[in-house]
Enzyme design. Structure first.
Site, PDB file in Angstrom:
ATOM      1  N   GLN A  23      -0.296   4.897   1.042  1.00  0.00           N
ATOM      2  CA  GLN A  23      -0.518   5.013   2.485  1.00  0.00           C
ATOM      3  C   GLN A  23       0.803   5.280   3.207  1.00  0.00           C
ATOM      4  OE1 GLN A  23      -3.550   4.778   4.310  1.00  0.00           O
ATOM      5  NE2 GLN A  23      -2.168   5.651   5.808  1.00  0.00           N
ATOM      6  N   HIS A  73       0.867  -1.194   0.000  1.00  0.00           N
ATOM      7  CA  HIS A  73       0.000   0.000   0.000  1.00  0.00           C
ATOM      8  C   HIS A  73       0.904   1.245   0.000  1.00  0.00           C
ATOM      9  CE1 HIS A  73      -3.524   2.305   0.268  1.00  0.00           C
ATOM     10  NE2 HIS A  73      -3.938   2.036   1.487  1.00  0.00           N
ATOM     11  N   ARG A  88      -2.957  11.806   2.880  1.00  0.00           N
ATOM     12  CA  ARG A  88      -3.136  11.006   1.655  1.00  0.00           C
ATOM     13  C   ARG A  88      -3.350  11.934   0.458  1.00  0.00           C
ATOM     14  NH1 ARG A  88      -4.902   5.764   1.940  1.00  0.00           N
ATOM     15  NH2 ARG A  88      -4.374   5.832  -0.268  1.00  0.00           N
TER      16      ARG A  88
HETATM   17  N1   CP Z   1      -6.306   3.815   4.352  1.00  0.00           N
HETATM   18  C1   CP Z   1      -7.009   3.506   3.254  1.00  0.00           C
HETATM   19  O1   CP Z   1      -6.465   3.120   2.204  1.00  0.00           O
HETATM   20  O2   CP Z   1      -8.353   3.702   3.377  1.00  0.00           O
HETATM   21  P1   CP Z   1      -9.480   3.249   2.348  1.00  0.00           P
HETATM   22  O3   CP Z   1      -9.548   1.762   2.372  1.00  0.00           O
HETATM   23  O4   CP Z   1     -10.726   3.900   2.881  1.00  0.00           O
HETATM   24  O5   CP Z   1      -9.107   3.749   0.980  1.00  0.00           O
HETATM   25  N1  NVA Z   2      -4.864  -3.827   5.657  1.00  0.00           N
HETATM   26  C1  NVA Z   2      -6.104  -3.196   5.284  1.00  0.00           C
HETATM   27  C2  NVA Z   2      -5.835  -1.782   4.863  1.00  0.00           C
HETATM   28  C3  NVA Z   2      -7.056  -1.006   4.456  1.00  0.00           C
HETATM   29  C4  NVA Z   2      -6.710   0.372   4.019  1.00  0.00           C
HETATM   30  C5  NVA Z   2      -6.786  -3.982   4.177  1.00  0.00           C
HETATM   31  O1  NVA Z   2      -6.085  -4.459   3.265  1.00  0.00           O
HETATM   32  O2  NVA Z   2      -7.994  -4.153   4.231  1.00  0.00           O
END
Ligand code: CP
Ligand code: NVA
Length: 310
Positions: free
Chosen positions: A135, A132, A296
């Site tokens: 993030q 990610h 973000r």
């Molecule tokens: N932190 C994050 O990526 O949030 P969402 O899943 O709401 O996009």
């Molecule tokens: N680890 C979580 C992050 C969400 C932003 C997921 O993958 O659901």
């Protein structure tokens, strides 16, 4: 002007240390300057292809593109011919004919790799099962805003060795932040991530350890980070995961009291209050989760400017 050496962002691995710092510093500056009035991406279109739900990633990318003067198209994967069997390759080639950049949120990281290989436009990972990166850029930005420098900082990850954890460990190692990750046995990041983090930390003379007791990670630390124990796609293991993580891996006031007095608490959100974190902590004085969520937007503007050229 930000220029990135790769024309995609699949993981924080794809950015050099200098590029990470340049993106963060640009984001801090543009946050201070308010809304961009120059519209550097006027006439450009960003497509968002999402296999999974999202609040922050979708909203912040759509707002970022709008503030930079561009346009966005949101596509739920279920609405595409992809859902009827059209290949990722042909989908990627088609998307490239119309738009200037793609953000994709997918189940399997392999899909991100296939999109990168087949798109003629920049591809940004908006979350996969492995990484990610957007993030983590926001997380590093938030740490820098609050702590002013990465030098000598220590960070504790408490919880699942998931997508957020993987890129965070890599990002921290690249920035020379000392990390202790409290993760139960069987939930560690993949070996490829652990090897990379260990090598990167060694080259920066910083430390990286996996520990089994959250208190060992959090003691005298500057930053405490957690995330859900049940990521999107792991729902079928909900019960098993809850018993593996609870009660020991919950970030509550008692655990946080072991961190430094001026420590910060971060969480990418969405949070499952009462599971990985208590409301007292997430709403408490050490929490910077709303700065983290806001960032973000700022950091993604920097990424878009680095990848989409006007
Ligand atoms: N932190 C994050 O990526 O949030 P969402 O899943 O709401 O996009
Ligand atoms: N680890 C979580 C992050 C969400 C932003 C997921 O993958 O659901």
């Amino acid at each position: 002007m930000i220029s990135l050496s790769k024309n995609y962002l699949a993981s924080i691995i794809d950015l050099s240390d200098k590029e990470i710092l340049a993106l963060i510093k640009h984001a801090i500056e543009s946050k201070g300057n308010g809304k961009n009035t120059q519209q550097p991406l006027k006439g450009k279109t960003l497509a968002l292809m999402f296999e999974k739900p999202s609040t922050r990633t979708r909203l912040s990318f759509e707002t970022a593109m709008f503030q930079l003067g561009g346009n966005t198209i949101y596509m739920n994967s279920n609405d595409l011919q992809l859902s009827r069997g059209e290949s990722i390759e042909d989908t990627a080639k088609t998307i490239s004919l119309y738009v200037d950049c793609l953000v994709a949120r997918v189940y399997s990281h392999e899909t991100i790799i296939q999109l990168v290989q087949n798109c003629k436009i920049p591809v940004i990972n908006g979350l996969s099962d492995l990484y990610h990166p957007c993030q983590i850029l926001a997380d590093l930005m938030t740490i820098l805003e609050h702590k002013k420098s990465f030098d000598g900082l220590s960070l504790a990850w408490v919880g699942d060795g998931n997508n957020v954890c993987n890129d965070l460990l890599i990002g921290c190692a690249k920035m020379g932040i000392n990390v202790k990750a409290a993760i139960p046995e069987g939930y560690e990041p993949p070996q490829i991530v652990l090897d990379l983090v260990t090598k990167e930390a060694k080259s920066k003379s910083s430390s990286f350890d996996i520990v089994r007791e959250p208190i060992d990670a959090v003691k005298n630390v500057d930053v405490v980070v957690t995330d859900t124990f049940v990521s999107i796609g792991n729902e079928k293991d909900d019960g098993k995961r809850r018993s593996a993580f609870l009660p020991k891996f919950q970030v509550n006031e008692k655990l946080m009291s072991n961190s430094k007095d001026d420590a910060i608490f971060m969480h990418c959100l969405p949070a499952k209050r009462g599971q990985e974190v208590t409301s007292e902590v997430i709403d408490g004085k050490k929490s910077v989760v709303w700065d983290e969520a806001e960032n973000r937007l700022h950091v993604q503007k920097s990424v878009l400017m680095g990848l989409v050229h006007g």
